[in-house]
Scaffold this motif. Structure first.
Motif, short mmCIF file in Angstrom:
data_model
loop_
_atom_site.label_atom_id
_atom_site.label_comp_id
_atom_site.label_asym_id
_atom_site.label_seq_id
_atom_site.Cartn_x
_atom_site.Cartn_y
_atom_site.Cartn_z
N ALA A 166 94.64 -3.02 54.67
CA ALA A 166 94.05 -1.70 54.50
C ALA A 166 93.03 -1.41 55.61
O ALA A 166 92.91 -0.27 56.09
CB ALA A 166 93.38 -1.60 53.13
N LEU A 167 92.32 -2.46 56.02
CA LEU A 167 91.35 -2.29 57.11
C LEU A 167 92.08 -1.93 58.41
O LEU A 167 91.64 -1.06 59.16
CB LEU A 167 90.53 -3.58 57.29
N ALA A 168 93.20 -2.59 58.66
CA ALA A 168 93.99 -2.28 59.86
C ALA A 168 94.46 -0.83 59.84
O ALA A 168 94.38 -0.12 60.84
CB ALA A 168 95.18 -3.23 59.97
N LEU A 169 94.93 -0.39 58.67
CA LEU A 169 95.41 0.99 58.55
C LEU A 169 94.27 1.99 58.74
O LEU A 169 94.42 3.02 59.41
CB LEU A 169 96.04 1.22 57.18
N ALA A 170 93.11 1.67 58.14
CA ALA A 170 91.95 2.56 58.25
C ALA A 170 91.53 2.70 59.71
O ALA A 170 91.20 3.80 60.18
CB ALA A 170 90.80 2.03 57.39
N ALA A 171 91.56 1.58 60.44
CA ALA A 171 91.18 1.63 61.86
C ALA A 171 92.21 2.44 62.65
O ALA A 171 91.87 3.26 63.50
CB ALA A 171 91.09 0.21 62.42
N TRP A 172 93.47 2.24 62.32
CA TRP A 172 94.56 2.94 63.01
C TRP A 172 94.46 4.44 62.77
O TRP A 172 94.73 5.25 63.65
CB TRP A 172 95.89 2.38 62.48
N GLN A 173 94.03 4.81 61.57
CA GLN A 173 93.89 6.23 61.23
C GLN A 173 92.54 6.81 61.65
O GLN A 173 92.24 7.96 61.37
CB GLN A 173 94.07 6.43 59.71
N GLY A 174 91.72 5.99 62.33
CA GLY A 174 90.44 6.48 62.86
C GLY A 174 89.35 6.59 61.83
O GLY A 174 88.31 7.23 62.06
N GLN A 175 89.52 5.96 60.66
CA GLN A 175 88.48 6.04 59.62
C GLN A 175 87.33 5.08 59.89
O GLN A 175 86.26 5.20 59.30
CB GLN A 175 89.08 5.72 58.25
N CYS A 176 87.57 4.09 60.75
CA CYS A 176 86.48 3.18 61.11
C CYS A 176 86.76 2.61 62.49
O CYS A 176 87.90 2.66 62.98
CB CYS A 176 86.33 2.06 60.08
N LEU A 177 85.70 2.11 63.11
CA LEU A 177 85.82 1.54 64.46
C LEU A 177 85.71 0.03 64.38
O LEU A 177 84.81 -0.50 63.74
CB LEU A 177 84.66 2.06 65.32
N LEU A 178 86.65 -0.66 65.03
CA LEU A 178 86.59 -2.12 65.05
C LEU A 178 86.42 -2.59 66.49
O LEU A 178 86.91 -1.94 67.42
CB LEU A 178 87.90 -2.72 64.50
N ASN A 179 85.77 -3.75 66.67
CA ASN A 179 85.71 -4.30 68.02
C ASN A 179 87.10 -4.79 68.44
O ASN A 179 87.97 -5.04 67.61
CB ASN A 179 84.62 -5.39 68.15
N GLU A 180 87.25 -4.93 69.76
CA GLU A 180 88.57 -5.23 70.35
C GLU A 180 89.25 -6.44 69.70
O GLU A 180 90.41 -6.42 69.32
CB GLU A 180 88.38 -5.48 71.85
N GLU A 181 88.47 -7.52 69.57
CA GLU A 181 89.00 -8.77 69.03
C GLU A 181 89.50 -8.58 67.59
O GLU A 181 90.58 -9.04 67.22
CB GLU A 181 87.89 -9.83 69.08
N SER A 182 88.70 -7.86 66.81
CA SER A 182 89.07 -7.63 65.40
C SER A 182 90.35 -6.82 65.29
O SER A 182 91.17 -7.07 64.39
CB SER A 182 87.96 -6.88 64.67
N ILE A 183 90.52 -5.83 66.18
CA ILE A 183 91.71 -4.97 66.10
C ILE A 183 92.97 -5.83 66.20
O ILE A 183 93.89 -5.68 65.40
CB ILE A 183 91.70 -3.88 67.21
N ASN A 184 92.98 -6.75 67.16
CA ASN A 184 94.17 -7.60 67.33
C ASN A 184 94.40 -8.49 66.11
O ASN A 184 95.52 -8.59 65.62
CB ASN A 184 94.03 -8.46 68.58
N VAL A 185 93.34 -9.12 65.64
CA VAL A 185 93.46 -10.03 64.49
C VAL A 185 93.97 -9.27 63.27
O VAL A 185 94.90 -9.71 62.57
CB VAL A 185 92.09 -10.69 64.17
N ILE A 186 93.39 -8.12 63.04
CA ILE A 186 93.67 -7.39 61.80
C ILE A 186 95.03 -6.69 61.86
O ILE A 186 95.73 -6.58 60.85
CB ILE A 186 92.49 -6.42 61.50
N ASN A 187 95.45 -6.24 63.04
CA ASN A 187 96.79 -5.65 63.17
C ASN A 187 97.87 -6.68 62.88
O ASN A 187 98.90 -6.36 62.29
CB ASN A 187 97.01 -5.08 64.57
N GLU A 188 97.61 -7.91 63.29
CA GLU A 188 98.53 -9.01 63.03
C GLU A 188 98.69 -9.19 61.51
O GLU A 188 99.78 -9.47 61.01
CB GLU A 188 97.98 -10.27 63.69
N LYS A 189 97.58 -9.04 60.78
CA LYS A 189 97.62 -9.19 59.32
C LYS A 189 98.48 -8.11 58.69
O LYS A 189 99.19 -8.35 57.71
CB LYS A 189 96.19 -9.14 58.74
N LEU A 190 98.41 -6.89 59.24
CA LEU A 190 99.20 -5.79 58.70
C LEU A 190 100.69 -5.96 59.05
O LEU A 190 101.56 -5.78 58.20
CB LEU A 190 98.69 -4.45 59.27
N ASN A 191 100.95 -6.32 60.30
CA ASN A 191 102.34 -6.38 60.77
C ASN A 191 103.04 -7.69 60.42
O ASN A 191 104.26 -7.74 60.32
CB ASN A 191 102.41 -6.19 62.28
#
Ligand code: ADP
Ligand code: MG
Length: 325
Positions: A166-191
């Motif tokens: 859900a955090l990955a989706l929220a970041a993808w939809q622009g609801q929150c900002l994540l640092n670069e490292e977190s984006i990669n880690v969390i996208n992996e969790k979604l995909n």
């Protein structure tokens, strides 16, 4: 342009499958497969469909689509405490993109191999992209984990960390900002969710009920409590959150709904009777599997979540359908 037969032969036929199982008497190539269920076991079956633009963004890579299509089915096996064995693939393809098909089938079959699963058939049609997988697994007779057998005083556990997809989706939809490292880690969790198959198999000796978290923690726990005619109390502070949450989010107004109602984590939520709890904790310590006790089954129906010693008003957060009549 390859025909449907060429596609099946080239990408999904036995030659492209590295492992074969003894219990597949007849695999791909006839009108139907012939399969042997081991003695003293029951067949556990589930089907899940992913539609482009509905269950994944149109731009998702073929590798990620294939991975997720099989992983969500493996997660259903995990939730039943079943050992995955065979799967069938019904795929609807808009075009004959061979690069796409190659990437898709390689990703699919490599995840299958990891779980010693064999593709035993399917159907190939033309139309908007959709992937439907039917998965089959086994449980020793009578050992399947169901949703309707939780009892008052059972401990409620979850595996892994909650709310990551859900955090990955929220970041993808622009609801929150994540640092670069977190984006990669969390996208992996979604995909690339990790189906908890090993844990599911272990739980069949200890758990009273189990579900995989696909719709959100509260929603899925409510399936256990409703089906078992009991209720649940969970403590928000006990719910395990990954460091990506802690590093990037401070606003409870965002964190709480992501954790309680975010779906797509494919972790397991399960209940352990008190009499099994000590033994279960001992056994799980000897594995690398992360599990956390987050609450307890109660008599009063419905799911209650306590945060800062107060009950969160779940109904105000849009969970009306979990309130019992
Ligand atoms: P039928 O017309 O008898 O339904 P098909 O032409 O659809 O047969 O399929 C021929 C064989 O190829 C069958 O064994 C079927 O299970 C298999 N098959 C078709 N599509 C797929 C696919 N996408 N993946 C795996 N096997 C497939
Ligand atoms: Mg057919």
């Amino acid at each position: 342009m390859p025909s449907e037969f060429d596609i099946i032969r080239q990408y999904f036929s036995p030659q492209s499958i590295s492992q074969t199982r003894d219990d597949v008497i007849l695999g791909i190539g006839d009108d139907a497969a012939i399969l042997a269920v081991p003695d003293q076991h029951q067949l556990v079956q589930s089907v899940d469909t992913l539609v482009s633009g509905v269950h994944f963004p149109v731009a998702t890579s073929p590798e990620d689509i294939a991975y997720k299509a099989l992983a969500v089915n493996l997660s259903d096996m995990a939730a039943m405490g079943a050992k995955p064995a065979w799967f069938a693939l019904a795929i609807t393809l808009p075009t004959d993109d061979e690069e796409w098909l190659k990437a898709f089938s390689q990703s699919l079959l490599s995840l299958a191999e990891k779980y010693n699963m064999q593709l035993i058939g399917g159907d190939t049609t033309r139309g908007p992209l959709s992937i439907s997988i039917t998965i089959n697994g086994f449980v020793p007779t009578g050992k399947a984990l169901t949703r309707n057998t939780a009892r008052v005083t059972d401990k409620i556990y979850v595996s892994g960390c909650i709310g990551e997809a859900a955090l990955a989706l929220a970041a993808w939809q622009g609801q929150c900002l994540l640092n670069e490292e977190s984006i990669n880690v969390i996208n992996e969790k979604l995909n690339r969710p990790q189906p908890q198959v090993e844990l599911g198999l272990l739980l069949s000796d200890y758990a009273s009920a189990c579900i995989d978290i696909s719709d959100g923690l509260i929603a899925d726990l409510a399936h256990i409590t409703d089906n078992s005619q009991v209720g649940a109390r969970i403590i928000f502070e006990k719910i395990p959150l990954s460091k990506e949450f802690k590093q990037n989010l401070t606003d409870d107004a965002l964190i709480v709904p992501l954790v309680l109602s975010g779906g797509d984590d494919y972790q397991l939520c399960f209940t352990i009777p008190e009499k099994n709890n000590d033994e279960f904790k001992k056994i799980i310590k000897n594995t690398a599997i992360l599990v956390t006790c987050i609450g307890e089954i109660e008599k009063e129906s419905g799911v209650r979540c306590i945060k800062d010693n107060k009950e969160i008003n779940i109904s105000e957060m849009g969970y009306q359908h979990f309130i019992s009549d």
